[in-house]
Motif scaffolding. Structure first.
Motif, PDB file in Angstrom:
ATOM      1  N   TYR A  34       7.651   6.826 -23.045  1.00 20.17           N
ATOM      2  CA  TYR A  34       7.135   8.062 -23.197  1.00 20.17           C
ATOM      3  C   TYR A  34       5.505   8.957 -23.552  1.00 20.17           C
ATOM      4  O   TYR A  34       5.381  10.191 -23.492  1.00 20.17           O
ATOM      5  N   ARG A  36       2.037   9.874 -23.690  1.00 18.22           N
ATOM      6  CA  ARG A  36       1.554  11.502 -23.149  1.00 18.22           C
ATOM      7  C   ARG A  36       2.090  12.285 -22.515  1.00 18.22           C
ATOM      8  O   ARG A  36       2.140  12.575 -22.001  1.00 18.22           O
ATOM      9  N   GLN A  37       3.427  12.034 -22.258  1.00 21.07           N
ATOM     10  CA  GLN A  37       4.696  12.831 -22.290  1.00 21.07           C
ATOM     11  C   GLN A  37       4.622  14.184 -23.259  1.00 21.07           C
ATOM     12  O   GLN A  37       3.710  14.102 -23.990  1.00 21.07           O
ATOM     13  N   ARG A  38       4.737  14.923 -22.511  1.00 20.27           N
ATOM     14  CA  ARG A  38       4.347  16.950 -23.656  1.00 20.27           C
ATOM     15  C   ARG A  38       5.896  16.994 -23.348  1.00 20.27           C
ATOM     16  O   ARG A  38       6.699  17.433 -22.089  1.00 20.27           O
ATOM     17  N   ALA A  39       6.361  18.330 -23.655  1.00 19.16           N
ATOM     18  CA  ALA A  39       7.086  19.224 -23.855  1.00 19.16           C
ATOM     19  C   ALA A  39       7.646  19.479 -22.573  1.00 19.16           C
ATOM     20  O   ALA A  39       5.732  20.740 -22.347  1.00 19.16           O
ATOM     21  N   ASP A  41       7.745  18.638 -19.902  1.00 18.51           N
ATOM     22  CA  ASP A  41       7.609  17.950 -18.679  1.00 18.51           C
ATOM     23  C   ASP A  41       8.991  16.906 -18.184  1.00 18.51           C
ATOM     24  O   ASP A  41       9.761  17.024 -19.351  1.00 18.51           O
ATOM     25  N   TRP A  44      11.040  14.784 -20.238  1.00 18.26           N
ATOM     26  CA  TRP A  44      10.552  14.705 -21.655  1.00 18.26           C
ATOM     27  C   TRP A  44      12.222  14.377 -23.113  1.00 18.26           C
ATOM     28  O   TRP A  44      13.157  15.289 -22.420  1.00 18.26           O
ATOM     29  N   ASP A  49       8.787  12.602 -30.027  1.00 20.13           N
ATOM     30  CA  ASP A  49       7.455  13.112 -31.036  1.00 20.13           C
ATOM     31  C   ASP A  49       7.740  13.427 -31.593  1.00 20.13           C
ATOM     32  O   ASP A  49       8.173  14.442 -32.509  1.00 20.13           O
ATOM     33  N   ASP A  53       4.441  17.399 -32.200  1.00 21.28           N
ATOM     34  CA  ASP A  53       3.388  18.327 -31.826  1.00 21.28           C
ATOM     35  C   ASP A  53       3.097  18.697 -30.531  1.00 21.28           C
ATOM     36  O   ASP A  53       2.532  19.166 -30.030  1.00 21.28           O
ATOM     37  N   GLY A  54       4.184  17.971 -29.729  1.00 19.27           N
ATOM     38  CA  GLY A  54       4.525  18.778 -28.764  1.00 19.27           C
ATOM     39  C   GLY A  54       3.685  17.770 -27.328  1.00 19.27           C
ATOM     40  O   GLY A  54       3.544  17.496 -26.407  1.00 19.27           O
ATOM     41  N   ILE A  55       3.809  16.571 -28.144  1.00 18.60           N
ATOM     42  CA  ILE A  55       2.848  15.217 -26.730  1.00 18.60           C
ATOM     43  C   ILE A  55       3.251  13.786 -27.561  1.00 18.60           C
ATOM     44  O   ILE A  55       2.662  14.013 -29.022  1.00 18.60           O
ATOM     45  N   ASP A  57       1.681  10.846 -28.794  1.00 18.61           N
ATOM     46  CA  ASP A  57       0.261  10.317 -28.342  1.00 18.61           C
ATOM     47  C   ASP A  57       0.031   9.170 -29.401  1.00 18.61           C
ATOM     48  O   ASP A  57       1.745   9.215 -30.265  1.00 18.61           O
TER      49      ASP A  57
END
Length: 73
Positions: A34, A36-39, A41, A44, A49, A53-55, A57
């Motif tokens: 997952y 670099r996926q963001r909320a 996407d 998701w 996460d 924080d929504g990503i 990383d």
């Protein structure tokens, strides 16, 4: 008397993303999927996460690695 009872204890570990009772390389592989996926996407999954924080990383990966080796016993 024919009544039977059972007791189960559920252990929750921060970083145990596949719920197998241990934090290991399999959990790191799961979070890497997952990366670099963001909320919002497609695909998701918020449980990856780790810091909400929504990503997904490096901070999320660090949270998993900081708990490596922990097990439910």
């Amino acid at each position: 008397c024919t009544t039977a009872y059972s007791l189960s204890v559920v252990c929750t570990l921060l970083g145990d993303l596949n719920s197998d009772g241990k934090v290991d390389v399999v959990d790191l592989q799961a979070i890497a999927t997952y990366w670099r996926q963001r909320a919002g996407d497609a695909g998701w999954d918020a449980r990856f996460d780790m810091n909400n924080d929504g990503i997904v990383d490096v901070l999320d990966v660090l949270k998993v690695t900081s708990h490596m080796g922990q097990t439910c016993s």
